[in-house]
Write a protein that holds these residues in place. Structure first.
Motif, PDB file in Angstrom:
ATOM      1  N   ASP A  19       3.667   9.095   0.095  1.00  0.00           N
ATOM      2  CA  ASP A  19       2.918   8.943  -1.155  1.00  0.00           C
ATOM      3  C   ASP A  19       1.542   9.592  -1.080  1.00  0.00           C
ATOM      4  OD1 ASP A  19       5.050   7.426  -2.131  1.00  0.00           O
ATOM      5  OD2 ASP A  19       4.165   5.559  -1.398  1.00  0.00           O
ATOM      6  N   THR A  20       0.970   9.636   0.120  1.00  0.00           N
ATOM      7  CA  THR A  20      -0.355  10.223   0.295  1.00  0.00           C
ATOM      8  C   THR A  20      -0.298  11.670   0.781  1.00  0.00           C
ATOM      9  OG1 THR A  20      -0.503   9.420   2.569  1.00  0.00           O
ATOM     10  CG2 THR A  20      -1.379   7.980   0.846  1.00  0.00           C
ATOM     11  N   ASP A  23      -8.819   3.696  -3.107  1.00  0.00           N
ATOM     12  CA  ASP A  23      -8.240   2.485  -3.679  1.00  0.00           C
ATOM     13  C   ASP A  23      -8.217   1.304  -2.720  1.00  0.00           C
ATOM     14  OD1 ASP A  23      -7.819   4.073  -5.881  1.00  0.00           O
ATOM     15  OD2 ASP A  23      -5.718   4.483  -5.399  1.00  0.00           O
ATOM     16  N   THR A  62       0.852  -1.184   0.000  1.00  0.00           N
ATOM     17  CA  THR A  62       0.000   0.000   0.000  1.00  0.00           C
ATOM     18  C   THR A  62       0.886   1.231   0.000  1.00  0.00           C
ATOM     19  OG1 THR A  62      -0.072   0.024   2.415  1.00  0.00           O
ATOM     20  CG2 THR A  62      -1.840  -1.172   1.276  1.00  0.00           C
ATOM     21  N   PRO A  63       0.367   2.378  -0.395  1.00  0.00           N
ATOM     22  CA  PRO A  63       1.191   3.590  -0.399  1.00  0.00           C
ATOM     23  C   PRO A  63       1.576   3.998   1.016  1.00  0.00           C
ATOM     24  CG  PRO A  63      -1.079   4.110  -0.965  1.00  0.00           C
ATOM     25  CD  PRO A  63      -0.976   2.622  -0.898  1.00  0.00           C
ATOM     26  N   LYS A  65      -7.032  10.181  -0.557  1.00  0.00           N
ATOM     27  CA  LYS A  65      -7.711   9.542  -1.687  1.00  0.00           C
ATOM     28  C   LYS A  65      -7.164   8.146  -1.995  1.00  0.00           C
ATOM     29  CE  LYS A  65      -9.238  10.357  -6.412  1.00  0.00           C
ATOM     30  NZ  LYS A  65      -8.927   9.074  -6.962  1.00  0.00           N
ATOM     31  N   PRO A  66      -5.838   7.940  -2.000  1.00  0.00           N
ATOM     32  CA  PRO A  66      -5.356   6.581  -2.280  1.00  0.00           C
ATOM     33  C   PRO A  66      -5.845   5.543  -1.269  1.00  0.00           C
ATOM     34  CG  PRO A  66      -3.572   8.140  -2.514  1.00  0.00           C
ATOM     35  CD  PRO A  66      -4.733   8.904  -1.952  1.00  0.00           C
TER      36      PRO A  66
END
Length: 167
Positions: free
Chosen positions: A53-54, A143, A48-49, A138-139
């Motif tokens: 990344d987020t 996701d 996962t990120p 959002k990720p």
């Protein structure tokens, strides 16, 4: 000459400013990067990120700048500087330049409350805001959790069963 007068003060600054505008806090680019690495150490990337990344660290900074009192903002910035001092004392380098193992040791000490009070107050605030920023990104929401905004999707062609009323 007027344009030179307007631009000249920005040329004399030794430290680069944060990558985005903060209204109530002053943060250097290096301090922002340190916060990003701290966030990534708390929530590392895997399948996962990760927190970087987020942009969870930017969420934390925006929340602090917009929603927290001046005292909390000062505690945060003083604690961020004190974190670097703590890492220099223990490992002879800054948090940004420390290895992953050294960062993990520092976080373990912070979790076990084996650090000065100002660093612990900073860490608690940074950790909570990083996790909040990560979980609401959002990720993660889109996701991983496949969250749909309320009221959800419209199913206009859904079959309807007739209702019989009994008297």
């Amino acid at each position: 000459m007027a344009a030179g007068t307007a631009i000249l003060p920005s040329c004399g600054e030794k430290e680069s400013k944060s990558s985005f505008l903060l209204k109530n806090m002053k943060l250097s680019l290096e301090e922002e990067k340190t916060l990003a690495e701290l966030a990534e150490t708390i929530l590392p990337a895997s399948a996962t990120p990760g927190a970087k990344d987020t942009y969870a660290h930017l969420f934390a900074l925006r929340m602090l700048d917009d929603c927290y009192e001046k005292e909390d903002q000062q505690t945060f910035t003083k604690g961020l500087k004190a974190l670097d001092d703590l890492v220099k004392e223990k490992h002879g380098t800054t948090f940004l330049k420390a290895s992953a193992a050294q960062r993990a040791q520092v976080l373990t000490a912070l979790e076990n409350k084996q650090a000065p009070e100002d660093v612990l107050a900073f860490y608690k605030l940074a950790k909570n805001l990083t996790i909040q920023g990560y979980l609401t990104s959002k990720p993660v929401m889109g996701d991983i959790f496949h969250y749909e905004l309320v009221p959800g999707r419209y199913l206009g062609a859904a079959p309807v069963k007739p209702v019989t009323l009994q008297a």
